[in-house]
Scaffold this active site. Structure first.
Site, PDB file in Angstrom:
ATOM      1  N   TYR B 145       0.834  -1.200   0.000  1.00 49.24           N
ATOM      2  CA  TYR B 145       0.000   0.000   0.000  1.00 49.24           C
ATOM      3  C   TYR B 145       0.874   1.257   0.000  1.00 49.24           C
ATOM      4  O   TYR B 145       1.721   1.426   0.887  1.00 49.24           O
ATOM      5  CB  TYR B 145      -0.882  -0.049   1.251  1.00 49.24           C
ATOM      6  CG  TYR B 145      -1.542   1.228   1.702  1.00 49.24           C
ATOM      7  CD1 TYR B 145      -1.341   1.695   2.993  1.00 49.24           C
ATOM      8  CD2 TYR B 145      -2.391   1.960   0.861  1.00 49.24           C
ATOM      9  CE1 TYR B 145      -1.963   2.852   3.442  1.00 49.24           C
ATOM     10  CE2 TYR B 145      -3.011   3.121   1.303  1.00 49.24           C
ATOM     11  CZ  TYR B 145      -2.789   3.567   2.595  1.00 49.24           C
ATOM     12  OH  TYR B 145      -3.396   4.710   3.047  1.00 49.24           O
ATOM     13  N   ASP B 230      -0.902  -5.978   9.619  1.00 49.61           N
ATOM     14  CA  ASP B 230      -2.012  -5.085   9.296  1.00 49.61           C
ATOM     15  C   ASP B 230      -3.137  -5.977   8.788  1.00 49.61           C
ATOM     16  O   ASP B 230      -3.055  -6.516   7.689  1.00 49.61           O
ATOM     17  CB  ASP B 230      -1.578  -4.073   8.228  1.00 49.61           C
ATOM     18  CG  ASP B 230      -2.680  -3.079   7.904  1.00 49.61           C
ATOM     19  OD1 ASP B 230      -3.865  -3.354   8.217  1.00 49.61           O
ATOM     20  OD2 ASP B 230      -2.375  -2.032   7.315  1.00 49.61           O
ATOM     21  N   ILE B 232      -6.358  -5.108   8.342  1.00 52.16           N
ATOM     22  CA  ILE B 232      -7.453  -4.183   8.078  1.00 52.16           C
ATOM     23  C   ILE B 232      -8.514  -4.746   7.143  1.00 52.16           C
ATOM     24  O   ILE B 232      -9.653  -4.290   7.124  1.00 52.16           O
ATOM     25  CB  ILE B 232      -6.879  -2.855   7.537  1.00 52.16           C
ATOM     26  CG1 ILE B 232      -7.893  -1.721   7.648  1.00 52.16           C
ATOM     27  CG2 ILE B 232      -6.388  -3.014   6.121  1.00 52.16           C
ATOM     28  CD1 ILE B 232      -7.345  -0.383   7.154  1.00 52.16           C
ATOM     29  N   LYS B 268     -12.291  -0.507   6.273  1.00 52.53           N
ATOM     30  CA  LYS B 268     -12.471  -1.396   5.122  1.00 52.53           C
ATOM     31  C   LYS B 268     -13.533  -2.458   5.386  1.00 52.53           C
ATOM     32  O   LYS B 268     -14.418  -2.668   4.564  1.00 52.53           O
ATOM     33  CB  LYS B 268     -11.148  -2.099   4.786  1.00 52.53           C
ATOM     34  CG  LYS B 268      -9.975  -1.151   4.665  1.00 52.53           C
ATOM     35  CD  LYS B 268     -10.148  -0.172   3.515  1.00 52.53           C
ATOM     36  CE  LYS B 268      -8.964   0.773   3.425  1.00 52.53           C
ATOM     37  NZ  LYS B 268      -9.134   1.772   2.367  1.00 52.53           N
TER      38      LYS B 268
END
Lengths: 494, 475
Positions: B145, B230, B232, B268
């Site tokens: 990302y 992460d 998410i 998300k």
């Protein structure tokens, strides 16, 4: 641990400060009128709880604001998705209008110069990241809000150099004090990037005079450095003199559109004026587009929830409501402050004459065993653990004179305030009796040296309150006793 | 005298990346079905908009969550004053419970380890501040990302060292790649403090398998460095294989828990980026303590904490939501990838996320990032879609693009597909003679593309099945 960062293992988070330790004690044994009447009364938290009852009818009348609707239609999706770091346009417009109102509309603010942040805590840190490199310094007048040690320094690596203010002139900022601080920074090989002042002041509860602001502006013009004015308490000015924002002074001096204009930045928040600290609404206002741009990008690390932006844009857009709210806010703050001041006076304790804020700067120097910070800590501990009141010792605010305490008054009901005053009164009388013999001796010595004590008329103690144009200056003296103590001692000595 | 900081005047904010250029193009000419039907369709924003009706219904039926009920008004005062950086207990409990449910109840999370932050953006920066000093480094598998460049480095002074993953093995994170990155950091005199993995992956849309995860945990334990997971996109896993969280792996392998940290958010999984609900969950007490203090710089609005606490405490709602969300994502992903395959566009096989990792290598004029940029400009300016070029994700191979599919309604998706189809037909018309050439020796000189890009992995336009990564593997 060795595996964590230096920031994680140092204590620049400042939480070992007495400022926070007092809170912790309070949390263990919090006062409650019904459930815990012997608990610790929290007077170390600068919160404005006096007008929240006014919000409730507004909320009932404007259900769309909380209900996340517009004209009765749900805009939940729109809000849930809104993550633009430029912020909700309607909210920024409403916020700048509100800020203008607070300043009597003598200055107006441009919503495009506003950066929204998660509280003033985040705003102050972000400004540091924008204006200073690691190892640079900002000058702050003392006493100052203990949280600055963390907010300005912890993760940024920026240093704070204090500008020491004293009770000799009501803690006003003076040119010699500024110059002394600047020299001190240079001695420490720190590059000074600017000043940060809190106006109205925390913990003093006073507004800065025009001449003080002029002093700062002249200095930053000369040295080409920044001035950050944390105006988080601007809406709590409850009596004269009225609030003068640094922006107003710049405008009056025709300095808008000059370079200096771009080096003055304001920090604001709705935590104190509206009493909404939980909603994390902070703002940076700057006339420097580079700062606005950088700060806006940085705000990604702490944006204001869109849900909250929507609620508050509706609230602040209702100008009739905000006008009434602020007017009532001032009235209640003034009354509560008066109650505290007069109550303390009856206990032989005086406060710095103040016209703003959610607290008083209280003079307990006469209650110290010695003119030292150790004695201040001892007194503080007695007050927290025995008198059961959490207040903030001046040393936690970096005051250079021991014996001053910040006492908050806006986070409790009238009855709780009365109780707190009662507790303090009892405490002071008990000290008075214990230390009388101790004081006798000292007073005899002093009497011989200092005739002028008698020059202080009894009248001045009672009239102090009315002097609004100049702050009452207390000569810096150790063992400045309260009136009742002096009288008692003199009687005994006679 | 330099008036502003180096941080403010540098470009560590990362906004000069092409990742953001596409957004800017979109913003100047955004698609709207009625007002601007020729505008740019936003497929560069990983948002989850598929379940809003479902959520909205709940919100309307539960005014107390918005403090709107009569009792709610009393709660308002309490909420407005609540600024404790520990966060509301009911908020932490509800989030901990949600995180557990998303992992199929296979692990339990301790509410006291939940620390708030200003979105995952704030969480990542906070973790970097807690774990690393300026000049130290984190390893990050590519592609990753683009926001990490800013979140982990900008104000912290921490460096990122890529762990290069390749399409040849579907971007798997191999031990060799980890070791290579670790060595590279050493050579550059960077002290590695940790490894950051995003699982499910952004931009790949894939999850890490159990063996890879175990290998990663072994690696970080051996090197005595932190592991930041992460997660998410944890609830966006819409089909098999099942998501495996680090929190599960540490129950299965020997591990120093002080090294394990999870970053989470509701942006998300629930589609709430505007509410700024970021979470740091650490198994290290000192990190929890430090992060909690740092969270003062980005607490979650108490108004939002209350809404989320109420919503996520509703077990029936949460259970139905998780199922509904998976279904909607599955459907959308399936129809999208199917339509793409029908015009010869393949993508990495994925089962999670809000995007696909589209393989457009065969459309490149040459195997370079310049060619990727050229193609990207064509996609934005001619096809009028904002997609994200692989180079902005530090992919080591040109030709990959992240394309988001969950941030639009069905109609907009149809328009997007039509545009892609049209574009590909034009392209295929130019290409078809070359294919015939391969099969039947017809000589044509229409194609401008070089032969060596006619890889065997190119999908036949007739195939309805998305190209399986297994088929594409060359080794």
């Amino acid at each position: 641990m060795g595996l964590l960062s230096r920031k994680a293992t140092c204590n620049t988070h400042g939480q070992d400060s007495s400022y926070f330790l007092g809170w912790q004690e309070y949390e263990k044994n919090p006062y409650n009128e019904v459930n815990n009447p012997n608990g610790i009364i929290q007077m170390g938290l600068a919160e404005n709880q006096l007008c929240l009852d006014l919000l409730e009818p507004w909320l009932m009348k404007n259900p769309d604001a909380l209900g996340l609707k517009r004209d009765g239609i749900s805009i939940f999706k729109e809000l849930a998705l809104f993550q633009d770091y430029n912020g909700f346009p309607a909210f920024k417009r409403a916020l700048v209008d509100f800020m203008g109102e607070i300043r009597g509309n003598k200055v107006s603010f441009d919503p495009n110069h506003v950066v929204l942040t998660a509280g003033a805590t985040s705003a102050n840190e972000t400004l540091m990241f924008c204006l200073a490199d690691q190892g640079d310094a900002f000058l702050l007048p003392t006493p100052y809000y203990p949280g600055f040690d963390r907010d300005l320094r912890w993760r940024t690596g920026v240093e704070i150099v204090p500008i020491h203010c004293t009770s000799s002139n009501g803690f006003k900022v003076t040119l010699p004090a500024i110059e002394q601080a600047y020299r001190q920074a240079q001695k420490r090989k720190l590059r000074v990037k600017g000043f940060l002042v809190t106006n109205p002041s925390n913990p003093l509860g006073t507004t800065m005079a025009r001449d003080e602001l002029d002093l700062l502006i002249n200095f930053i013009e000369d040295k080409q450095i920044h001035l950050i004015s944390d105006e988080i308490y601007s809406g709590t000015v409850f009596t004269s003199p009225s609030f003068v924002s640094v922006m107003e002074v710049l405008k009056d001096r025709n300095l808008d559109q000059t370079q200096v204009w771009e080096r003055v930045h304001i920090v604001y928040s709705l935590s104190k004026d509206l009493g909404l600290p939980g909603f994390r609404v902070g703002a940076i206002y700057s006339n420097d587009p580079v700062v606005v741009s950088a700060a806006t990008k940085m705000s990604s690390f702490g944006l204001v929830s869109s849900q909250t932006q929507y609620l508050l844009s509706a609230m602040l857009l209702d100008k009739k409501f905000t006008k009434e709210y602020m007017s009532e806010n001032h009235k209640r703050l003034q009354k509560q402050q008066k109650d505290l001041v007069s109550g303390l006076e009856k206990a032989g304790i005086r406060c710095l004459n103040s016209n703003a804020g959610l607290f008083c700067w209280v003079d307990m120097r006469h209650l110290l065993k010695s003119n030292t910070f150790e004695a201040e800590m001892e007194l503080w501990q007695k007050i927290v653990y025995h008198v059961k009141i959490n207040i903030s010792p001046g040393s936690s605010c970096h005051c250079i004179e021991p014996g001053w305490f910040r006492v908050c008054f806006a986070n409790m009901s009238e009855s709780t305030l009365k109780l707190a005053i009662q507790r303090l009164k009892s405490f002071v009388s008990s000290i008075g009796m214990k230390s009388q013999s101790h004081q006798e001796l000292k007073s005899l010595r002093r009497k011989a040296r200092n005739n002028w004590v008698f020059r202080l008329s009894l009248q001045s103690f009672y009239d102090r309150e009315q002097d609004t144009t100049t702050k009452v200056s207390f000569s810096y003296r150790p063992h400045f006793m309260s009136l009742s103590n002096i009288a008692a001692t003199l009687d005994a000595a006679a | 005298m330099v008036a502003i900081s180096k941080i403010a005047t540098g470009n560590g904010h990362g906004e000069d990346s092409p990742y953001f250029d596409g957004w800017k193009a979109y913003e100047t000419n955004p698609f709207h079905p009625i007002d601007r039907p020729d505008g740019v369709i936003q497929m560069g924003l990983a948002e989850n908009q598929l379940c809003f009706n479902f959520i909205k219904k709940w919100v309307m039926e539960h005014p107390e969550a918005s403090l709107c009920s009569a009792a709610g008004v009393n709660k308002f005062k309490e909420t407005a004053l609540f600024q404790d950086y520990h966060g509301m207990p009911e908020f932490r409990e509800a989030v901990a419970k949600f995180m557990g449910k998303v992992r199929g109840g296979r692990v339990k999370f301790d509410p006291d380890r939940i620390v708030m932050s200003g979105g995952a953006t704030g969480a990542h920066e906070m973790v970097a501040f807690c774990l690393a000093d300026p000049g130290e480094a984190f390893l990050v598998p590519t592609p990753y990302y683009p926001g990490f460049d800013r979140d982990l480095r900008w104000r912290t002074g921490v460096e990122l060292v890529p762990v290069v993953c390749e399409s040849s093995n579907n971007f798997k994170i191999t031990r060799a790649a980890l070791e290579a990155a670790y060595e590279k950091a050493k050579e550059a005199n960077l002290r590695v403090k940790g490894l950051l993995i995003t699982n499910p992956s952004n931009p790949l849309g894939t999850i890490l398998d159990r063996d890879t995860l175990k290998g990663i945990v072994k690696f970080i334990n051996e090197k005595n460095i932190h592991l930041i997971g992460d997660e998410i996109y944890a609830a966006t896993v819409f089909m098999e294989p099942e998501f495996v969280s680090i929190s599960e792996i540490i129950e299965e392998v020997e591990c120093n828990r002080d090294l394990i940290h999870i970053v989470y958010s509701l942006s998300k999984d629930m589609g709430f980026p505007g509410f700024r609900v970021g979470i740091v969950y650490s198994y290290n007490d000192a990190v929890v303590s430090c992060a909690r203090k740092m969270s003062s710089f980005g607490l979650v609005s108490s108004q939002t904490q209350h809404l989320i606490a109420t919503m996520l405490s509703d077990d029936d709602f949460v259970d139905s939501f998780i199922v509904e969300s998976k279904e909607q994502l599955f459907k959308r992903h399936k129809s999208f990838t199917l339509s793409l395959s029908q015009v010869g566009i393949g993508s990495l096989k994925s089962n999670a996320g809000l995007f696909i990792w589209m393989d457009l290598r065969k459309l490149l004029k040459e195997k370079t990032f310049d060619a990727e940029m050229d193609l990207w400009r064509v996609i934005i300016n001619e096809v009028k879609l904002n997609v994200s070029p692989g180079s902005s994700f530090h992919c080591d191979e040109p030709g990959w693009f992240r394309v988001c599919f969950a941030n639009m309604d069905d109609n907009t998706m149809e328009v997007a597909l039509l545009r892609i189809t049209t574009f590909m037909h034009k392209h295929n018309e130019a290409m078809v003679p070359r294919k015939l050439c391969r099969r039947a020796s017809l000589k044509l000189s229409l194609s401008r593309r070089r032969d060596d890009f006619m890889s065997q992995n190119m999908m036949s336009p007739q195939s309805p099945i998305p190209q399986s990564p297994l088929v594409r593997a060359r080794t």
